[in-house]
Design a protein around this motif. Structure first.
Motif, PDB file in Angstrom:
ATOM      1  N   PRO A  23      19.863  78.544   0.744  1.00 14.42           N
ATOM      2  CA  PRO A  23      19.819  78.640  -0.570  1.00 14.42           C
ATOM      3  C   PRO A  23      18.852  77.559  -0.822  1.00 14.42           C
ATOM      4  O   PRO A  23      18.724  76.506  -0.339  1.00 14.42           O
ATOM      5  CB  PRO A  23      21.091  78.637  -1.013  1.00 14.42           C
ATOM      6  N   LEU A  24      18.374  77.479  -2.188  1.00 11.02           N
ATOM      7  CA  LEU A  24      17.468  76.550  -2.608  1.00 11.02           C
ATOM      8  C   LEU A  24      17.847  74.935  -2.722  1.00 11.02           C
ATOM      9  O   LEU A  24      17.209  74.162  -2.312  1.00 11.02           O
ATOM     10  CB  LEU A  24      16.824  76.820  -4.145  1.00 11.02           C
ATOM     11  N   ALA A  25      19.419  74.999  -2.948  1.00  9.04           N
ATOM     12  CA  ALA A  25      19.818  73.807  -3.021  1.00  9.04           C
ATOM     13  C   ALA A  25      19.754  73.050  -1.588  1.00  9.04           C
ATOM     14  O   ALA A  25      19.774  71.699  -1.624  1.00  9.04           O
ATOM     15  CB  ALA A  25      21.453  74.001  -3.138  1.00  9.04           C
ATOM     16  N   TYR A  26      19.640  73.703  -0.472  1.00 15.85           N
ATOM     17  CA  TYR A  26      19.435  73.151   0.800  1.00 15.85           C
ATOM     18  C   TYR A  26      18.197  72.658   1.425  1.00 15.85           C
ATOM     19  O   TYR A  26      17.888  72.080   2.404  1.00 15.85           O
ATOM     20  CB  TYR A  26      20.053  74.106   1.895  1.00 15.85           C
ATOM     21  N   MET A  27      17.147  72.719   0.106  1.00 15.15           N
ATOM     22  CA  MET A  27      15.643  72.441   0.571  1.00 15.15           C
ATOM     23  C   MET A  27      15.498  71.048   0.053  1.00 15.15           C
ATOM     24  O   MET A  27      14.459  70.261   0.484  1.00 15.15           O
ATOM     25  CB  MET A  27      14.683  73.237  -0.151  1.00 15.15           C
ATOM     26  N   ARG A  28      16.339  70.316  -0.672  1.00 10.23           N
ATOM     27  CA  ARG A  28      16.144  68.851  -1.120  1.00 10.23           C
ATOM     28  C   ARG A  28      15.949  67.841  -0.323  1.00 10.23           C
ATOM     29  O   ARG A  28      16.693  68.053   0.841  1.00 10.23           O
ATOM     30  CB  ARG A  28      17.243  68.768  -2.004  1.00 10.23           C
ATOM     31  N   GLY A  29      15.088  67.031  -0.085  1.00 10.61           N
ATOM     32  CA  GLY A  29      15.031  66.026   0.615  1.00 10.61           C
ATOM     33  C   GLY A  29      14.071  66.184   1.974  1.00 10.61           C
ATOM     34  O   GLY A  29      14.013  65.423   2.858  1.00 10.61           O
ATOM     35  N   ARG A  30      13.549  67.491   2.117  1.00  8.16           N
ATOM     36  CA  ARG A  30      12.938  67.781   3.202  1.00  8.16           C
ATOM     37  C   ARG A  30      11.472  67.758   3.124  1.00  8.16           C
ATOM     38  O   ARG A  30      10.865  68.037   1.974  1.00  8.16           O
ATOM     39  CB  ARG A  30      13.540  69.208   3.577  1.00  8.16           C
ATOM     40  N   THR A  31      10.741  67.865   4.369  1.00  8.36           N
ATOM     41  CA  THR A  31       9.277  68.264   4.308  1.00  8.36           C
ATOM     42  C   THR A  31       8.974  68.934   5.390  1.00  8.36           C
ATOM     43  O   THR A  31       9.434  68.989   6.578  1.00  8.36           O
ATOM     44  CB  THR A  31       8.555  66.868   4.656  1.00  8.36           C
ATOM     45  N   LEU A  32       8.370  70.138   4.946  1.00 10.19           N
ATOM     46  CA  LEU A  32       8.197  71.280   5.891  1.00 10.19           C
ATOM     47  C   LEU A  32       6.533  71.205   6.327  1.00 10.19           C
ATOM     48  O   LEU A  32       6.026  71.971   5.384  1.00 10.19           O
ATOM     49  CB  LEU A  32       8.721  72.506   5.265  1.00 10.19           C
ATOM     50  N   ASP A  33       6.264  71.203   7.679  1.00 11.66           N
ATOM     51  CA  ASP A  33       4.989  71.028   8.292  1.00 11.66           C
ATOM     52  C   ASP A  33       4.999  72.271   8.917  1.00 11.66           C
ATOM     53  O   ASP A  33       5.962  72.815   9.470  1.00 11.66           O
ATOM     54  CB  ASP A  33       4.823  69.779   8.996  1.00 11.66           C
ATOM     55  N   ASP A  34       3.787  73.001   8.988  1.00  9.99           N
ATOM     56  CA  ASP A  34       3.465  74.156   9.589  1.00  9.99           C
ATOM     57  C   ASP A  34       4.286  75.125   9.428  1.00  9.99           C
ATOM     58  O   ASP A  34       4.632  76.035  10.444  1.00  9.99           O
ATOM     59  CB  ASP A  34       3.269  73.951  11.336  1.00  9.99           C
TER      60      ASP A  34
END
Length: 327
Positions: free
Chosen positions: A218-229
């Protein structure tokens, strides 16, 4: 209007594909264009008003090329071909029905754009870092995005897939639903998992999930991350707030590609709250490397009744009739 009669010889290897079972494809084309169309052996006979016959010939020529690359053409394919050619004629552009498949599913089905809008959408995803696919239900926004993601993964353009969507009905908390995290988010993420399952098959899908090559959350779990490649997809983006959309878009890391999909006629946010998708489309539209593709009822590839339903609702919206307004 002058009358025209034409006989057209068809390669016997592709005739069964082009004609369809019990010549149903020919019946669909004849009914749509108002011409007489019949087959004797591998020869097609067309008759009717010259303009209509010429249009039928143009459609048949495109479909004949398509039939050389697929195992089956359905009446739906005929309807899509007619829609695409009509829209291409309006825009004075040429349509290619012989596109190389984006991906082949686990069952061997070739996935290719089936409308002019879908073709533009796929090309936008291929050529831009961030693509917004905005349109009504049934236009293939999610499925084509997932297909492009799987193709990028298997060609090693990216190392993983990250798929997410807002869980509006659960207030993004998800705590009161029974079961573990996966069981809680499944109802919201099912369209994404269904597409992956269809493309990859059960075994490969499970293997990728276990290795965290594919992440669905869920979108709520994307906070605070950086997604490379990564190939990152945000589905049902019309139900994001401004803050959620900004948070999601800033997760993008080096070597990543992002696709945001949504239907702005089906916003489930509280009344008066601005959709993050609507706002983002306005704020970001002039930035190089960001593409906005708007699909419409002509790009619907589900049952033909879906297209008619969408058109009916649009007529109601534009007529100003009483009832619940679309945001």
């Amino acid at each position: 209007m002058s009358h025209s009669e034409i006989a057209l010889d068809i390669n016997p290897q592709i005739a069964p594909v082009l004609f369809g079972q019990y010549d149903r494809n020919l019946s669909e084309l004849a009914g749509a264009l108002g011409v007489e169309l019949s087959a004797r052996g591998n020869t097609l006979f067309l008759s009717g008003e010259e303009e209509r016959v010429n249009k039928a010939l143009a459609v048949l020529e495109k479909l004949r090329k398509q039939a050389e690359k697929v195992d089956e053409l359905s009446p739906d394919d005929i309807r899509y071909a007619l829609n695409v050619l009509n829209r291409a004629a309006e825009k004075r552009t040429e349509v290619d029905f012989t596109n190389t498949p984006i991906q082949i599913t686990n069952r061997g089905k070739r996935i290719t754009p089936r409308t002019l809008g879908q073709k533009q959408y796929v090309e936008a995803i291929r050529n831009n870092v961030l693509t917004f696919g905005i349109g009504p239900a049934g236009t293939g926004k999610t499925y084509l995005a997932v297909t492009m993601a799987v193709a990028a993964l298997q060609s090693k353009e990216v190392n993983r897939l990250v798929l997410t969507r807002p869980a509006v009905e659960a207030g993004e908390k998800l705590g009161f639903l029974p079961g573990d995290l996966q069981e809680k988010v499944d109802p919201y993420l099912r369209p994404l998992t269904d597409a992956l399952f269809d493309l990859l098959g059960a075994e490969l899908y499970q293997r990728y999930m276990e290795r965290r090559v594919i992440e669905i959350a869920p979108l709520a779990y994307m906070r605070g991350r950086t997604l490379d490649d990564s190939f990152i997809i945000l589905d049902e983006a019309q139900n994001t707030t401004t803050e959620q959309m900004k948070m999601f878009l800033t997760r993008m890391g080096w070597g990543s590609r992002v696709v945001v999909t949504g239907d702005v006629t089906q916003i489930d946010l509280p009344k008066g709250q601005v959709s993050g998708l609507v706002e983002a489309a306005e704020v970001l539209r002039d930035i190089p490397g960001i593409a906005l593709v708007y699909l419409n009822d002509q790009d619907v590839v589900r049952h033909e009744m879906v297209q008619k339903i969408i058109q009916a609702y649009e007529r109601r919206q534009h007529s100003g009739e009483k009832g619940q307004a679309f945001v």
